[in-house]
Design a protein around this motif. Structure first.
Motif, PDB file in Angstrom:
ATOM      1  N   GLY A   6       0.810  -1.213   0.000  1.00 51.48           N
ATOM      2  CA  GLY A   6       0.000   0.000   0.000  1.00 51.48           C
ATOM      3  C   GLY A   6       0.845   1.265   0.000  1.00 51.48           C
ATOM      4  O   GLY A   6       0.556   2.234  -0.729  1.00 51.48           O
ATOM      5  N   LEU A   7       1.907   1.267   0.794  1.00 52.25           N
ATOM      6  CA  LEU A   7       2.776   2.450   0.855  1.00 52.25           C
ATOM      7  C   LEU A   7       3.569   2.624  -0.440  1.00 52.25           C
ATOM      8  O   LEU A   7       3.820   3.770  -0.861  1.00 52.25           O
ATOM      9  N   CYS A   8       3.957   1.530  -1.066  1.00 52.88           N
ATOM     10  CA  CYS A   8       4.628   1.637  -2.362  1.00 52.88           C
ATOM     11  C   CYS A   8       3.697   2.257  -3.394  1.00 52.88           C
ATOM     12  O   CYS A   8       4.103   3.123  -4.195  1.00 52.88           O
ATOM     13  N   LEU A   9       2.434   1.830  -3.392  1.00 54.56           N
ATOM     14  CA  LEU A   9       1.459   2.388  -4.330  1.00 54.56           C
ATOM     15  C   LEU A   9       1.228   3.873  -4.066  1.00 54.56           C
ATOM     16  O   LEU A   9       1.179   4.684  -4.998  1.00 54.56           O
ATOM     17  N   VAL A  10       1.104   4.236  -2.796  1.00 59.82           N
ATOM     18  CA  VAL A  10       0.924   5.647  -2.443  1.00 59.82           C
ATOM     19  C   VAL A  10       2.121   6.474  -2.893  1.00 59.82           C
ATOM     20  O   VAL A  10       1.965   7.594  -3.409  1.00 59.82           O
ATOM     21  N   PHE A  30       5.815  13.369   0.017  1.00 58.76           N
ATOM     22  CA  PHE A  30       6.542  12.111   0.202  1.00 58.76           C
ATOM     23  C   PHE A  30       6.832  11.831   1.678  1.00 58.76           C
ATOM     24  O   PHE A  30       7.211  10.715   2.039  1.00 58.76           O
ATOM     25  N   VAL A  31       6.656  12.825   2.532  1.00 57.83           N
ATOM     26  CA  VAL A  31       6.837  12.613   3.968  1.00 57.83           C
ATOM     27  C   VAL A  31       5.818  11.617   4.505  1.00 57.83           C
ATOM     28  O   VAL A  31       6.111  10.844   5.424  1.00 57.83           O
ATOM     29  N   VAL A  32       4.614  11.608   3.899  1.00 58.25           N
ATOM     30  CA  VAL A  32       3.533  10.758   4.421  1.00 58.25           C
ATOM     31  C   VAL A  32       3.887   9.271   4.354  1.00 58.25           C
ATOM     32  O   VAL A  32       3.865   8.581   5.386  1.00 58.25           O
ATOM     33  N   PRO A  33       4.224   8.697   3.193  1.00 60.85           N
ATOM     34  CA  PRO A  33       4.587   7.266   3.190  1.00 60.85           C
ATOM     35  C   PRO A  33       5.872   6.984   3.972  1.00 60.85           C
ATOM     36  O   PRO A  33       6.010   5.904   4.554  1.00 60.85           O
ATOM     37  N   THR A  34       6.784   7.960   3.994  1.00 62.68           N
ATOM     38  CA  THR A  34       8.027   7.760   4.756  1.00 62.68           C
ATOM     39  C   THR A  34       7.736   7.650   6.244  1.00 62.68           C
ATOM     40  O   THR A  34       8.260   6.767   6.941  1.00 62.68           O
ATOM     41  N   VAL A  40       5.315   1.424  10.886  1.00 64.48           N
ATOM     42  CA  VAL A  40       4.650   0.116  10.778  1.00 64.48           C
ATOM     43  C   VAL A  40       5.480  -0.949  10.068  1.00 64.48           C
ATOM     44  O   VAL A  40       5.150  -2.141  10.164  1.00 64.48           O
ATOM     45  N   LEU A  41       6.534  -0.570   9.371  1.00 62.06           N
ATOM     46  CA  LEU A  41       7.293  -1.551   8.601  1.00 62.06           C
ATOM     47  C   LEU A  41       8.543  -2.005   9.345  1.00 62.06           C
ATOM     48  O   LEU A  41       9.084  -1.286  10.178  1.00 62.06           O
ATOM     49  N   SER A  42       9.013  -3.195   8.991  1.00 58.41           N
ATOM     50  CA  SER A  42      10.279  -3.687   9.520  1.00 58.41           C
ATOM     51  C   SER A  42      11.432  -2.984   8.813  1.00 58.41           C
ATOM     52  O   SER A  42      11.248  -2.316   7.781  1.00 58.41           O
TER      53      SER A  42
END
Length: 336
Positions: A6-10, A30-34, A40-42
């Motif tokens: 989902g974050l890659c798509l965003v 781009f701050v949002v997906p970062t 939440v990610l490993s």
């Protein structure tokens, strides 16, 4: 995997939008997906997401023209990416992803607080326990464990413990010791509790693994009690018959420092109207005040409870005299 995809798509959509409609979709988006990825990610998946963010950022900037790109936006994205990577690496030490590490700590804190809850007592008894941590931290080095033991819960056993250090630094040791001491309480005769606790601490071989403690065993039917201390401030008793306060001196070394330690007992009886105070040194000792003077101050403040009633007295005492620079705990036991 769902969060990652989902974050890659965003990220790709933000890159496309920034290239076509800037400034409607600014590069700072781009701050949002970062930011979300760092939470939440490993670390492994974040190492895939951040290069994608960088590629989309550079591609969008190239399409709209590098001269129109605000340097401040790029700096913010780089700083946030660095902080999120540091956060993910710190979280990975727990071996859990996302916010589960924080949830585990919250659960451990709640379990520590639950162990400090006093068991239900007969109506002729009143007990109140108050714990405060240094600086208002969620974890503290002071804790209590309590249990009713013997046939029909006739005996109440309470241990008030002060672990070396304060606040978060002592919180992890307090969590471990509270579970161990809670298991010892009632499983051994009262005279064996502190020696067993001392042996347990010695086996840990901690560099700062010492602790002070006071252990009370009181018969709820007769009021007879025994109290033992391990390098801990003495228990204070109010005698309703004489209207005076008495200090129960008992000797014993600090837990975790010496093998085969012996702890002497001080015995007494709690009559109707009497009260006991068990507390840690954070309540009576400060760099500017000797512990003896601190106990005198505690007794002086406790005199007000005699006139106003003991219900809620522990909270009032801690609010009046406690220092916020140290962990502190207080147990008030009153026989009505």
């Amino acid at each position: 995997m769902t969060w990652f995809l989902g974050l890659c798509l965003v990220t790709v959509l933000i890159g496309a939008g920034a290239a076509e409609t800037q400034p409607a979709v600014p590069l700072s988006s781009f701050v949002v997906p970062t930011l979300i990825g760092g939470l939440v990610l490993s670390v492994r998946r974040l190492l895939w997401l951040l290069p994608l963010v960088a590629v989309c950022l550079v591609g969008s900037a190239a399409l709209v023209g590098f001269t129109t790109v605000r340097v401040g936006s790029v700096v913010v994205i780089v700083v946030v990416a660095g902080l999120m990577m540091w956060n993910a690496q710190s979280r990975s030490k727990l071996g859990v992803a996302g916010s589960r590490g924080e949830s585990m700590l919250i659960d451990l804190r709640d379990r520590l607080l639950n162990q400090s809850e006093l068991p239900e007592l007969p109506r002729t008894w009143y007990a109140e326990a108050v714990m405060r941590s240094a600086g208002g931290a969620s974890f503290a080095g002071d804790f209590m464990v309590a249990a009713k033991t013997h046939a029909n819960g006739r005996v109440l056993e309470v241990a008030v413990v002060d672990v070396s250090g304060k606040g978060m630094a002592a919180g992890t040791r307090a969590l471990l010791l509270s579970g161990a001491f809670g298991g010892l309480l009632g499983a051994l005769p009262p005279e064996r509790f502190l020696p067993a606790a001392n042996d347990y601490l010695l086996r840990q071989e901690w560099g700062e693994g010492f602790a002070t403690a006071v252990h009370l065993a009181i018969d709820l039917s007769t009021g007879d009690f025994e109290v033992r201390t391990a390098g801990h401030p003495p228990v204070v008793q109010f005698h309703s018959g004489s209207g005076r306060w008495a200090v129960h001196d008992s000797e014993g070394p600090v837990l975790g420092l010496m093998d085969a330690a012996e702890f002497s007992a001080s015995s007494g009886r709690l009559l109707v109207g009497d009260a006991l105070l068990l507390y840690t040194d954070g309540l009576v000792e400060t760099p500017q005040r000797d512990i003896t003077m601190g106990i005198d101050k505690l007794v002086g403040e406790a005199e007000r409870l005699v006139r106003g009633g003991f219900d809620g007295g522990a909270t009032r005492l801690v609010d009046r005299i406690a220092s916020e620079n140290d962990d502190r705990a207080l147990l008030l036991l009153h026989r009505r």
